[in-house]
Structure formats: C-alpha cells, structure tokens
Write a protein that holds these residues in place. Structure first.
Motif, PDB file in Angstrom:
ATOM      1  N   ILE A 120       7.693   2.951  -8.351  1.00  0.00           N
ATOM      2  CA  ILE A 120       6.625   2.009  -8.683  1.00  0.00           C
ATOM      3  C   ILE A 120       5.718   2.636  -9.728  1.00  0.00           C
ATOM      4  O   ILE A 120       5.243   3.747  -9.548  1.00  0.00           O
ATOM      5  CB  ILE A 120       5.826   1.643  -7.428  1.00  0.00           C
ATOM      6  N   LYS A 165       0.826  -1.198   0.000  1.00  0.00           N
ATOM      7  CA  LYS A 165       0.000   0.000   0.000  1.00  0.00           C
ATOM      8  C   LYS A 165       0.858   1.244   0.000  1.00  0.00           C
ATOM      9  O   LYS A 165       0.510   2.257   0.506  1.00  0.00           O
ATOM     10  CB  LYS A 165      -0.954  -0.019   1.183  1.00  0.00           C
ATOM     11  N   TYR A 166       2.026   1.088  -0.543  1.00  0.00           N
ATOM     12  CA  TYR A 166       2.939   2.210  -0.606  1.00  0.00           C
ATOM     13  C   TYR A 166       2.988   2.656  -2.040  1.00  0.00           C
ATOM     14  O   TYR A 166       2.568   1.963  -2.939  1.00  0.00           O
ATOM     15  CB  TYR A 166       4.326   1.731  -0.206  1.00  0.00           C
ATOM     16  N   PHE A 167       3.494   3.826  -2.258  1.00  0.00           N
ATOM     17  CA  PHE A 167       4.044   4.073  -3.564  1.00  0.00           C
ATOM     18  C   PHE A 167       5.181   5.033  -3.375  1.00  0.00           C
ATOM     19  O   PHE A 167       5.169   5.880  -2.513  1.00  0.00           O
ATOM     20  CB  PHE A 167       3.022   4.627  -4.553  1.00  0.00           C
ATOM     21  N   TYR A 168       6.196   4.809  -4.156  1.00  0.00           N
ATOM     22  CA  TYR A 168       7.315   5.724  -4.141  1.00  0.00           C
ATOM     23  C   TYR A 168       7.586   5.965  -5.597  1.00  0.00           C
ATOM     24  O   TYR A 168       6.929   5.422  -6.470  1.00  0.00           O
ATOM     25  CB  TYR A 168       8.511   5.064  -3.428  1.00  0.00           C
ATOM     26  N   ARG A 217       2.438   3.797   9.923  1.00  0.00           N
ATOM     27  CA  ARG A 217       2.392   4.687   8.761  1.00  0.00           C
ATOM     28  C   ARG A 217       1.648   5.974   9.111  1.00  0.00           C
ATOM     29  O   ARG A 217       2.117   7.075   8.849  1.00  0.00           O
ATOM     30  CB  ARG A 217       1.696   3.964   7.599  1.00  0.00           C
ATOM     31  N   GLU A 245       5.683  12.175   1.760  1.00  0.00           N
ATOM     32  CA  GLU A 245       5.158  11.594   0.516  1.00  0.00           C
ATOM     33  C   GLU A 245       5.555  10.138   0.338  1.00  0.00           C
ATOM     34  O   GLU A 245       4.831   9.366  -0.285  1.00  0.00           O
ATOM     35  CB  GLU A 245       5.663  12.385  -0.686  1.00  0.00           C
ATOM     36  N   THR A 246       6.732   9.763   0.861  1.00  0.00           N
ATOM     37  CA  THR A 246       7.162   8.369   0.705  1.00  0.00           C
ATOM     38  C   THR A 246       6.237   7.406   1.429  1.00  0.00           C
ATOM     39  O   THR A 246       6.284   6.214   1.222  1.00  0.00           O
ATOM     40  CB  THR A 246       8.592   8.143   1.252  1.00  0.00           C
ATOM     41  N   LEU A 247       5.358   7.948   2.290  1.00  0.00           N
ATOM     42  CA  LEU A 247       4.430   7.098   3.034  1.00  0.00           C
ATOM     43  C   LEU A 247       3.099   6.951   2.297  1.00  0.00           C
ATOM     44  O   LEU A 247       2.172   6.318   2.795  1.00  0.00           O
ATOM     45  CB  LEU A 247       4.205   7.669   4.432  1.00  0.00           C
ATOM     46  N   GLY A 248       3.003   7.549   1.104  1.00  0.00           N
ATOM     47  CA  GLY A 248       1.813   7.322   0.290  1.00  0.00           C
ATOM     48  C   GLY A 248       0.749   8.384   0.391  1.00  0.00           C
ATOM     49  O   GLY A 248      -0.426   8.109   0.148  1.00  0.00           O
ATOM     50  N   PRO A 267      10.638   3.064   2.722  1.00  0.00           N
ATOM     51  CA  PRO A 267       9.285   3.275   2.183  1.00  0.00           C
ATOM     52  C   PRO A 267       8.589   2.017   1.673  1.00  0.00           C
ATOM     53  O   PRO A 267       7.398   1.846   1.862  1.00  0.00           O
ATOM     54  CB  PRO A 267       9.515   4.257   1.037  1.00  0.00           C
ATOM     55  N   ARG A 268       9.325   1.119   1.026  1.00  0.00           N
ATOM     56  CA  ARG A 268       8.641  -0.011   0.406  1.00  0.00           C
ATOM     57  C   ARG A 268       8.533  -1.216   1.325  1.00  0.00           C
ATOM     58  O   ARG A 268       7.975  -2.244   0.952  1.00  0.00           O
ATOM     59  CB  ARG A 268       9.356  -0.385  -0.880  1.00  0.00           C
TER      60      ARG A 268
END
Lengths: 120, 313
Positions: free
Chosen positions: A13, A7-10, B31, B87-90, B22-23
């Motif tokens: 991806i 449920k992440y995006f960086y 989070r 932002e890296t947390l979505g 982050p991933r």
C-alpha cells in the motif's frame, strides 16, 4: 462492496494511502522493507518466503542469504522493495475470483469418458 | 458496510478455519492481541540469544561451538520472522523494539535466569526449547496468516535445537561423576522455570479465553503444560536423571503425570522485573541498539550515496 475501515499497511500500500489510525513514525535511519523470493532449486519458480529491512538491494540480498538459506533452501534470491508490489484488495476478491467457480467445464474431470480412453 | 457486518464476516472466517491476512478487516482487539503476542514472541527469541551466547566462547569442543553458533543464529532469524509478522499488523520495527527497551513489552521470563555451567546449554535446548516447541507447534495453526507461516518455518528449524540439547545432557549423563552431577544440577535449576513458560493457570490467565475464541491459541496453558510434563517425564528416564518434583507420579486413571505446584510468587516476581538477570538482559539489548547506531547510519548514508551515483551514471 465498500469497506470504510482501513487501518493496516503492508508493503503493497503506497505510503500516502496507508490510512487509518495507526501512524507509523519513520525516522531517517529506518531502512525500507524488502520482500524476499527464493528459488529452491533450478527449474522451480521463485517463491515468496518473507520480508526484511535493508538499506539497499545489495544488503537485502546478503541478509536474505543469511536468514532464509541457512539450510540449503535456495539457489537464487530475488529481492523487491515492498512498496513496489501492487496487489488486489480483499474487498475485490469476490468480483475477481468468484466468476471462475461455476466454470467447472474448464477442468478435465468434468468430462466423463469410457475407461479405455480415460487416461487422456 | 457497518462494523457489525465486518465483524460477522471476520468471525465467519475464524469459524471456517480461513486465515486472517494483513489487509483483511479485523477487530482492534484482535490486532492488539496479535501485536502483543507476536512481538513478545520476537523479543523472546532475541533476548533468548543472550544466555546461550554466554557459552559460545566457552563451549567444550569446536564441534559444540559450531553447533551453538548455528543455534544462536537461528534464534536471530526466528526473531526476524516474528518481527516481520508483527509489522504486517501496522506497527513499525522501531516502535516494537522501543517497547522492549522501555520495558513496556515483555519477553519470556525464562531468559532472566543465568547459564551457570555448560550443562545449562543442554538443559535449555531440551527443556526450554522443548517447552517452546509445544507452544509453537500449536501456533502453526493460529488464525493470523503471517504468524502461522512464521511458526511453520520456526518449527522446522527448532527441532534440531531440542535434539542437540538432549544430546549434550546424554553425553554428560554417561560421563564422570562430576559430569553427572552437573547434568542433574542443570535439570534441577531449569525444570520449574521451564514449567512456568506456559504461563498462569487457565483460571487466572487474562488473555487465554478471548485468544482461544479467536483461535490465536488452540490449547490452554494448563493443557500444554500437561503435555510437556508427560513428554519430559518419559524422556528423562533415558538420561537416568530425576526431575526435582517429589509429587511427580503417573496417574493411571487420568493417563497423565501428576506434578507439584509451581512457585507462582517466583513467577510473578520475574515477570515484574525482579528475576536474577532481568536488568542485565535489557541493558545488553539497549547497549547493542545504541552501539549499533553508527552502523545503521553508515549503511543508510552509503545506500543513499550509491543511489545517487547510479542515478548520475
């Protein structure tokens, strides 16, 4: 190893695979994300320092200069739009990197030599 | 792999001091806590530019003006590092900023106090940035990788802020009678709000406990506040000024300074939006965002045009 929860995006991806339950709303004025790399002095590699949003590459470079080189931290800047960076997934880490762990003979310290030649 | 297994791996990493990136899989609450904390930190940097910006055009000398400009520019940069980490947390930048403008997200209450005299710029650098540094040095070891990296960068730049603030007060403290009074007055007004920056007492803080377990925070509010008091109580001797607390006293047994109780009613009032400048600060942020709309649009249109031209060539 199969991880189902994503449920992440960086930056690395692709948009259509960002997955998960956090949905980002992109509006037309959202500038893309850029990854910034700085060469701190001639002779050294560019190193990743962070990211920022900019409308295009030119603006990304100008903003990176203002944000990341205010104290003579750099002599050269690279910018790459985050979506073009491809990366290994955390769940692949074992498969990819663990095989190197038991190959200690690849390091010079593995070989015990007499003092006379130990500077080799 | 079940959620329980994933959580076990996550906790093991925390236990072994391996940063979370982050991933990596992380619990929802971890989070959310990070999104809340890092974005609040970012908002604080951005809103924090306002009280100081107030004095850029009125700085007493060109040198002071150049320094203040550089400092305020740093704060903008710090805001950016932190927004990027968030932002890296979505969560998108725009969502984060909307949360600030709607009043949903908080920022440090200290910036809801006005800067009435030039000495306030000194007091902010010394006391407010000093308090922030206590927190930020701890956060360079926080468990979330991008947050920790942003903090390292920020701490490097921040020490100049505290030193220039102290220097402003030092000059005033050696000046005329009026300048000395101005110096003392600024210290009087900023001391208690600076102590409030560390947040409620440990026994009342709603977020601290879990944050300590996850190593987002490494020291409690009260611990950091005590460190801060011990540091400032010594430094103020160099200025020949006084902290406005009659209970301030060295405790030989504890090897710490004892100090008086914070006015928590004032603290919660300012947090809830009733500080002297809450409305003014948010209005200024909203205005900047709305009036910048055409710039964002123009830049996007220009970039699009340039791309088309390049594609055609």
């Amino acid at each position: 190893m199969n991880i189902q929860i994503k449920k992440y995006f960086y930056g690395d991806i692709p948009d259509d695979k960002s997955g998960g339950n956090i949905i980002s709303k992109e509006t037309k004025n959202d500038w893309p994300l850029w990854e910034i790399f700085i060469r701190s002095k001639q002779g050294l590699d560019h190193k990743h320092v962070g990211s920022l949003h900019a409308a295009d590459a030119q603006m990304a470079i100008e903003n990176a200069r203002d944000v990341y080189t205010r104290r003579m931290e750099g002599v050269s800047i690279w910018v790459v739009q985050s979506k073009y960076i491809h990366a290994t997934a955390p769940e692949e880490a074992g498969e990819l990197f663990e095989p190197a762990e038991d190959k200690i003979y690849r390091h010079p310290t593995f070989y015990k030599l007499p003092d006379e030649v130990n500077q080799m | 792999m079940t959620v329980q297994d994933l959580e076990k791996i996550f906790l093991q990493k925390i236990e072994n001091e391996i940063k979370i990136e982050p991933r990596d899989w992380m619990p929802d609450a971890y989070r959310k806590t990070n999104i809340r904390q890092i974005s609040q930190h970012a908002h604080s940097e951005i809103v924090g530019m306002l009280p100081e910006g107030n004095w850029i055009t009125r700085a007493p000398t060109l040198k002071r003006k150049a320094i203040l400009l550089a400092k305020v520019q740093d704060e903008a940069g710090h805001g950016l590092y932190l927004y990027s980490a968030t932002e890296t947390l979505g969560i998108t930048r725009e969502e984060t900023i909307n949360d600030l403008h709607s009043g949903r997200a908080k920022y440090s209450s200290i910036f809801n106090y006005p800067t009435l005299t030039w000495a306030d710029i000194g007091a902010i650098g010394w006391l407010v940035d000093g308090a922030a540094i206590m927190n930020q040095v701890m956060l360079t070891r926080t468990s979330y990788g991008p947050y920790a990296r942003a903090m390292v960068r920020i701490c490097k730049e921040e020490s100049f802020h505290q030193r220039q603030g102290f220097e402003i007060l030092l000059v005033l403290s050696r000046g005329s009678k009026e300048q000395k009074e101005m110096c003392q007055d600024a210290i009087n007004r900023w001391w208690w709000p600076a102590l409030m920056m560390f947040g409620p007492h440990d026994k009342e803080s709603t977020h601290s406990d879990q944050s300590m377990k996850w190593k987002i925070k490494r020291k409690s509010n009260d611990e950091l506040r005590q460190n801060f008091v011990d540091m400032i109580a010594e430094q103020i001797k160099v200025l020949g000024m006084k902290l406005p607390d009659e209970h301030l006293q060295w405790n030989e047994e504890k090897k710490h300074y004892d100090f008086g109780e914070i006015n928590w009613e004032e603290f919660w009032n300012v947090v809830k939006g009733n500080g002297p400048c809450n409305k003014q600060r948010l209005d200024a942020r909203r205005k900047a965002w709305e009036e910048g709309e055409w710039v964002r649009e123009a830049a996007a249109t220009y970039a699009e045009k340039r791309n088309k031209r390049q594609a055609a060539a």
